[in-house]
Design a protein around this motif. Structure first.
Motif, PDB file in Angstrom:
ATOM      1  N   ARG A 115      37.309  42.097  42.758  1.00  0.00           N
ATOM      2  CA  ARG A 115      38.591  41.473  43.078  1.00  0.00           C
ATOM      3  C   ARG A 115      38.949  41.862  44.508  1.00  0.00           C
ATOM      4  O   ARG A 115      39.037  43.055  44.822  1.00  0.00           O
ATOM      5  CB  ARG A 115      39.670  41.956  42.122  1.00  0.00           C
ATOM      6  N   LEU A 117      41.310  41.234  48.169  1.00  0.00           N
ATOM      7  CA  LEU A 117      42.418  40.704  48.961  1.00  0.00           C
ATOM      8  C   LEU A 117      41.964  40.664  50.409  1.00  0.00           C
ATOM      9  O   LEU A 117      41.523  41.679  50.952  1.00  0.00           O
ATOM     10  CB  LEU A 117      43.654  41.598  48.842  1.00  0.00           C
ATOM     11  N   LEU A 140      41.826  36.646  46.721  1.00  0.00           N
ATOM     12  CA  LEU A 140      43.183  36.204  47.025  1.00  0.00           C
ATOM     13  C   LEU A 140      43.382  36.376  48.515  1.00  0.00           C
ATOM     14  O   LEU A 140      43.074  37.436  49.072  1.00  0.00           O
ATOM     15  CB  LEU A 140      44.211  37.046  46.266  1.00  0.00           C
ATOM     16  N   THR A 145      45.884  35.274  52.208  1.00  0.00           N
ATOM     17  CA  THR A 145      47.258  35.086  52.644  1.00  0.00           C
ATOM     18  C   THR A 145      47.331  34.438  54.016  1.00  0.00           C
ATOM     19  O   THR A 145      46.398  34.510  54.820  1.00  0.00           O
ATOM     20  CB  THR A 145      47.998  36.441  52.746  1.00  0.00           C
ATOM     21  N   ASP A 147      46.292  29.917  42.720  1.00  0.00           N
ATOM     22  CA  ASP A 147      45.914  31.239  42.219  1.00  0.00           C
ATOM     23  C   ASP A 147      45.060  32.012  43.215  1.00  0.00           C
ATOM     24  O   ASP A 147      44.788  33.192  43.017  1.00  0.00           O
ATOM     25  CB  ASP A 147      45.174  31.127  40.884  1.00  0.00           C
ATOM     26  N   LEU A 148      44.639  31.353  44.304  1.00  0.00           N
ATOM     27  CA  LEU A 148      43.789  32.002  45.292  1.00  0.00           C
ATOM     28  C   LEU A 148      44.510  32.261  46.613  1.00  0.00           C
ATOM     29  O   LEU A 148      43.909  32.797  47.549  1.00  0.00           O
ATOM     30  CB  LEU A 148      42.548  31.149  45.568  1.00  0.00           C
ATOM     31  N   ARG A 172      48.175  38.451  39.538  1.00  0.00           N
ATOM     32  CA  ARG A 172      47.123  37.437  39.418  1.00  0.00           C
ATOM     33  C   ARG A 172      45.738  38.029  39.154  1.00  0.00           C
ATOM     34  O   ARG A 172      44.901  37.383  38.524  1.00  0.00           O
ATOM     35  CB  ARG A 172      47.077  36.578  40.685  1.00  0.00           C
TER      36      ARG A 172
END
Length: 258
Positions: free
Chosen positions: A11, A13, A37, A39, A49-50, A72
């Motif tokens: 997972r 970020l 995920l 930004t 959701d991504l 999430r």
């Protein structure tokens, strides 16, 4: 044995992941099996959701991203701090007032501090994780006319990263730095076009002017976003399981070494 790289089941970020090297890193991580995920300030053409739209120069924006990671993905295994840049004017140190300094720190240092503070404890609790801070060779080779504040913020990020690595490595969390030089992103091409127009030359001439301002790039070209992404992916993978606390320069040889 076949050598391969995978991020399957991880997972991740990745901040600032909709343009340039950030977008290349997001794409590669997903190709390698990670759930990512990312930004940016503005909405992107990505599934909800991504992606989370947030202004990471603010505490509220960082808090919203940290909450999205927990809600999430149930936590995070890899954090890549790609966000960065400079809007400071030229003119040397005297052109930098309080607002300019605050803007550079808010973009290049504080988002990493805030997101790490929110998310690294979860990595420590699970006994594993990787944090990649994207710094810059400007921390070593600042351009006094234009990048004093940006370079200072990136240098502070580098020192913070080293300190964090020493603290959390015994608890299973690796922290590394990637220091790019000039990356040929869409924005840098536009910059080269503007430089070329001002100098009355073509795009290649504009690139050469920029490279000369950096003291030259022995490789003869900027790094490509995919190349930066590949280095980050390797460092974030289990193939780099004993690497922590170090900085990897990817600059085509711009920084002189002994």
């Amino acid at each position: 044995m076949t050598w391969f790289l995978t991020l399957a089941g991880k997972r991740a970020l990745i901040t600032g992941g909709t343009q340039g090297a950030g977008a290349a890193t997001v794409a590669l991580f997903r190709d390698l099996g990670a759930r990512v995920l990312t930004t940016a300030r503005k909405a992107a053409d990505l599934p909800d959701d991504l992606f989370v739209a947030a202004d990471l120069t603010t505490l509220a924006g960082c808090d919203s991203v940290a909450a999205a990671v927990r809600d999430r993905m149930g936590g995070v295994d890899i954090i890549v701090h790609m966000l960065g840049g400079s809007s400071a004017p030229g003119g040397g140190f005297a052109a930098l007032g309080e607002a300019e300094w605050e803007a550079e720190l808010d973009l290049n240092l504080r988002p990493a501090l805030r997101l790490d503070r929110a998310l690294v404890p979860g990595m420590v609790a699970q006994g594993s994780g990787v944090v990649v801070h994207v710094t810059s060779i400007q921390a070593l080779l600042p351009l006094p006319e234009a990048t004093t504040a940006y370079a200072s913020a990136k240098a502070a990020l580098s020192v913070y990263s080293k300190s964090l690595s020493k603290e959390v490595a015994p608890r299973g969390v690796r922290v590394v730095r990637v220091a790019p030089g000039w990356i040929e992103t869409e924005a840098s091409v536009r910059l080269a076009e503007r430089v070329a127009a001002d100098a009355g030359t073509d795009l290649d001439g504009g690139r050469r002017i920029i490279m000369d301002s950096l003291g030259g790039i022995p490789l003869g070209r900027p790094s490509r976003p995919a190349e930066v992404a590949s280095l980050i992916a390797f460092l974030a993978s289990d193939r780099a399981a004993s690497i922590t606390g170090t900085e990897y320069v990817i600059d085509g040889g711009t920084v002189p070494t002994a």
